[in-house]
Scaffold this motif. Structure first.
Motif, PDB file in Angstrom:
ATOM      1  N   LYS A  44       0.818  -1.217   0.000  1.00 17.07           N
ATOM      2  CA  LYS A  44       0.000   0.000   0.000  1.00 17.07           C
ATOM      3  C   LYS A  44       0.855   1.272   0.000  1.00 17.07           C
ATOM      4  O   LYS A  44       0.327   2.380  -0.104  1.00 17.07           O
ATOM      5  CB  LYS A  44      -0.920   0.002   1.229  1.00 17.07           C
ATOM      6  N   GLY A  45       2.186   1.109   0.096  1.00 20.18           N
ATOM      7  CA  GLY A  45       3.062   2.283   0.060  1.00 20.18           C
ATOM      8  C   GLY A  45       3.140   3.033   1.374  1.00 20.18           C
ATOM      9  O   GLY A  45       3.605   4.184   1.407  1.00 20.18           O
ATOM     10  N   GLU A  46       2.677   2.396   2.454  1.00 19.66           N
ATOM     11  CA  GLU A  46       2.729   3.062   3.757  1.00 19.66           C
ATOM     12  C   GLU A  46       4.146   3.119   4.310  1.00 19.66           C
ATOM     13  O   GLU A  46       4.469   3.977   5.126  1.00 19.66           O
ATOM     14  CB  GLU A  46       1.803   2.360   4.745  1.00 19.66           C
ATOM     15  N   VAL A  47       4.988   2.189   3.853  1.00 18.79           N
ATOM     16  CA  VAL A  47       6.410   2.233   4.218  1.00 18.79           C
ATOM     17  C   VAL A  47       7.131   2.978   3.106  1.00 18.79           C
ATOM     18  O   VAL A  47       6.996   2.624   1.923  1.00 18.79           O
ATOM     19  CB  VAL A  47       6.994   0.811   4.376  1.00 18.79           C
ATOM     20  N   ARG A  48       7.903   3.989   3.472  1.00 19.31           N
ATOM     21  CA  ARG A  48       8.629   4.772   2.469  1.00 19.31           C
ATOM     22  C   ARG A  48      10.113   4.776   2.811  1.00 19.31           C
ATOM     23  O   ARG A  48      10.484   4.782   3.990  1.00 19.31           O
ATOM     24  CB  ARG A  48       8.110   6.215   2.439  1.00 19.31           C
ATOM     25  N   ILE A  49      10.928   4.815   1.776  1.00 19.66           N
ATOM     26  CA  ILE A  49      12.371   4.968   1.978  1.00 19.66           C
ATOM     27  C   ILE A  49      12.805   6.198   1.201  1.00 19.66           C
ATOM     28  O   ILE A  49      12.573   6.286  -0.019  1.00 19.66           O
ATOM     29  CB  ILE A  49      13.140   3.712   1.525  1.00 19.66           C
ATOM     30  N   ASN A  50      13.397   7.130   1.953  1.00 21.94           N
ATOM     31  CA  ASN A  50      13.788   8.414   1.360  1.00 21.94           C
ATOM     32  C   ASN A  50      12.595   9.045   0.645  1.00 21.94           C
ATOM     33  O   ASN A  50      12.711   9.582  -0.460  1.00 21.94           O
ATOM     34  CB  ASN A  50      14.982   8.238   0.414  1.00 21.94           C
ATOM     35  N   LYS A  51      11.403   8.876   1.284  1.00 20.98           N
ATOM     36  CA  LYS A  51      10.123   9.456   0.847  1.00 20.98           C
ATOM     37  C   LYS A  51       9.548   8.802  -0.401  1.00 20.98           C
ATOM     38  O   LYS A  51       8.562   9.270  -0.971  1.00 20.98           O
ATOM     39  CB  LYS A  51      10.246  10.970   0.642  1.00 20.98           C
ATOM     40  N   GLY A  52      10.159   7.692  -0.846  1.00 17.72           N
ATOM     41  CA  GLY A  52       9.643   7.002  -2.034  1.00 17.72           C
ATOM     42  C   GLY A  52       9.145   5.600  -1.715  1.00 17.72           C
ATOM     43  O   GLY A  52       9.534   5.004  -0.713  1.00 17.72           O
ATOM     44  N   ASP A  64      19.803   5.395   4.497  1.00 15.56           N
ATOM     45  CA  ASP A  64      18.394   5.400   4.085  1.00 15.56           C
ATOM     46  C   ASP A  64      17.513   5.850   5.249  1.00 15.56           C
ATOM     47  O   ASP A  64      17.746   5.471   6.406  1.00 15.56           O
ATOM     48  CB  ASP A  64      17.954   3.982   3.669  1.00 15.56           C
ATOM     49  N   GLU A  65      16.504   6.651   4.933  1.00 16.26           N
ATOM     50  CA  GLU A  65      15.523   7.038   5.944  1.00 16.26           C
ATOM     51  C   GLU A  65      14.238   6.251   5.699  1.00 16.26           C
ATOM     52  O   GLU A  65      13.616   6.372   4.637  1.00 16.26           O
ATOM     53  CB  GLU A  65      15.255   8.546   5.893  1.00 16.26           C
ATOM     54  N   VAL A  66      13.870   5.422   6.675  1.00 15.11           N
ATOM     55  CA  VAL A  66      12.719   4.536   6.535  1.00 15.11           C
ATOM     56  C   VAL A  66      11.547   5.101   7.339  1.00 15.11           C
ATOM     57  O   VAL A  66      11.666   5.342   8.542  1.00 15.11           O
ATOM     58  CB  VAL A  66      13.052   3.111   7.037  1.00 15.11           C
ATOM     59  N   ARG A  67      10.430   5.319   6.649  1.00 12.76           N
ATOM     60  CA  ARG A  67       9.201   5.722   7.330  1.00 12.76           C
ATOM     61  C   ARG A  67       8.432   4.466   7.705  1.00 12.76           C
ATOM     62  O   ARG A  67       8.032   3.683   6.840  1.00 12.76           O
ATOM     63  CB  ARG A  67       8.338   6.586   6.417  1.00 12.76           C
ATOM     64  N   ILE A  68       8.240   4.253   9.011  1.00 14.61           N
ATOM     65  CA  ILE A  68       7.505   3.093   9.500  1.00 14.61           C
ATOM     66  C   ILE A  68       6.157   3.581  10.028  1.00 14.61           C
ATOM     67  O   ILE A  68       6.102   4.366  10.981  1.00 14.61           O
ATOM     68  CB  ILE A  68       8.282   2.360  10.615  1.00 14.61           C
ATOM     69  N   PRO A  69       5.065   3.146   9.407  1.00 14.31           N
ATOM     70  CA  PRO A  69       3.741   3.648   9.793  1.00 14.31           C
ATOM     71  C   PRO A  69       3.308   3.077  11.145  1.00 14.31           C
ATOM     72  O   PRO A  69       3.865   2.082  11.618  1.00 14.31           O
ATOM     73  CB  PRO A  69       2.844   3.125   8.672  1.00 14.31           C
TER      74      PRO A  69
END
Length: 320
Positions: A44-52, A64-69
């Motif tokens: 679903k794209g809820e996890v992002r790396i470097n905003k992608g 790398d910057e990992v967005r963890i929902p």
């Protein structure tokens, strides 16, 4: 009782965490979250790396910057493994050595190395409960559930890579103690027999000697002799599933209380010793420390059940 809702986290990947797949990384970050949910939030794209957006097979790079929902873990999952459980507390007493890179423990017989196949508790889950602040805890190798003894755990990805390389290059020596049926021949020092693994419909793994199997080699040395049994040291050169158990059977000397490859008549001869578990113990491990480069040899003492068994065998038939 109300709890604060989980929030989005941004995690920067360190050099030690680089090189692993994002799905595996998320499993360590989202403990207790089912794999199906992890793949769902990836899709679903809820996890992002470097905003992608990325795919589950993406390999992390340093920086790398990992967005963890926010993912809510059920309370029941949180309670499955608790530091208060007797099993987890017992694991703390089983630790033989620990530093920033590795942890070495004397695994009890009857405890699986990890949960799964209907088991909610395993050594690795227990260690993660004991070390909730540890960012990385992974098995370097495995032991069968009923086998006791030395188990090596990496606390850094760089340590895991180094130790896995030692395993591949056969730079790690494992010595096991096994109580086998009858008199092991003194001249039988090496067993080479290819092993083929079969998975039954029940999911049970059964290994047999077959020309279609993978090359397998185990070195043996007699440690003590008794009236109807021999204590041998087994040092596997290869690391196949159930290797020592199948190689001893192939040699005509199955291991005591092996419910898969053993012999009931031999087990009944040991009835008076109180033994009720597989007599296979990972007694010593020699390896190079992944950080210091020091060659280490760690030994794990036998548990009380195995020591009691040997003491009675010596008493009834003194070792020659």
């Amino acid at each position: 009782m109300k709890t604060n809702p989980p929030a989005v986290r941004i995690v920067t990947i360190s050099a030690d965490e680089a090189g692993q797949r994002i799905d595996n990384f998320l499993r360590t970050q989202l403990k207790g979250v089912p794999k199906s949910m992890i793949y769902r939030i990836l899709r679903k794209g809820e996890v992002r790396i470097n905003k992608g957006r990325i795919k589950p097979e993406y390999k992390l790079e340093e920086g790398d910057e990992v967005r963890i929902p926010p993912v809510r873990v059920s309370e029941r999952d949180d309670e499955t493994v608790s530091p208060k459980l007797a099993k987890v507390a017992a694991l703390a007493d089983a630790i033989l050595f620990e530093d920033d890179s590795i942890l070495v423990m004397n695994k009890p017989s009857g405890t699986a190395v990890h949960g799964g196949s209907g088991l909610s508790f395993g050594v690795i889950e227990g260690l993660r409960a004991l070390r909730p602040d540890a960012r990385f805890l992974e098995l370097v190798h495995r032991l069968d559930r009923d086998t006791s003894g030395i188990l090596l755990v990496a606390k850094k990805r760089s340590a895991l890579r180094s130790l896995h390389e030692q395993l591949r290059e056969k730079g790690m020596q494992k010595d096991y103690l096994a109580l086998v049926r009858g008199q092991w021949p003194a001249h039988l020092k090496v067993v080479r027999a290819p092993l083929l693994k079969n998975i039954l419909q029940s999911g049970e793994r059964v290994v047999r000697v077959s020309s279609e199997g993978k090359p397998s080699e185990t070195h043996f040395k007699v440690e003590e002799r008794y009236a109807h049994a021999t204590l041998v040291k087994a040092s596997p050169v290869t690391g196949r599933t159930h290797q020592i158990r199948v190689h001893t059977l192939y040699a005509g000397h199955p291991i005591a209380f092996d419910d898969r490859y053993g012999e009931k008549e031999f087990d009944s001869q040991l009835a008076g010793t109180g033994l009720k578990r597989l007599f296979l113990h990972a007694a010593a491990l020699r390896f190079t420390h992944p950080q210091s480069g020091e060659v280490m040899r760690v030994e794990a003492p036998l548990d009380e059940e195995l020591k009691h068994c040997l003491a009675l065998l010596r008493k009834s038939s003194p070792a020659k």
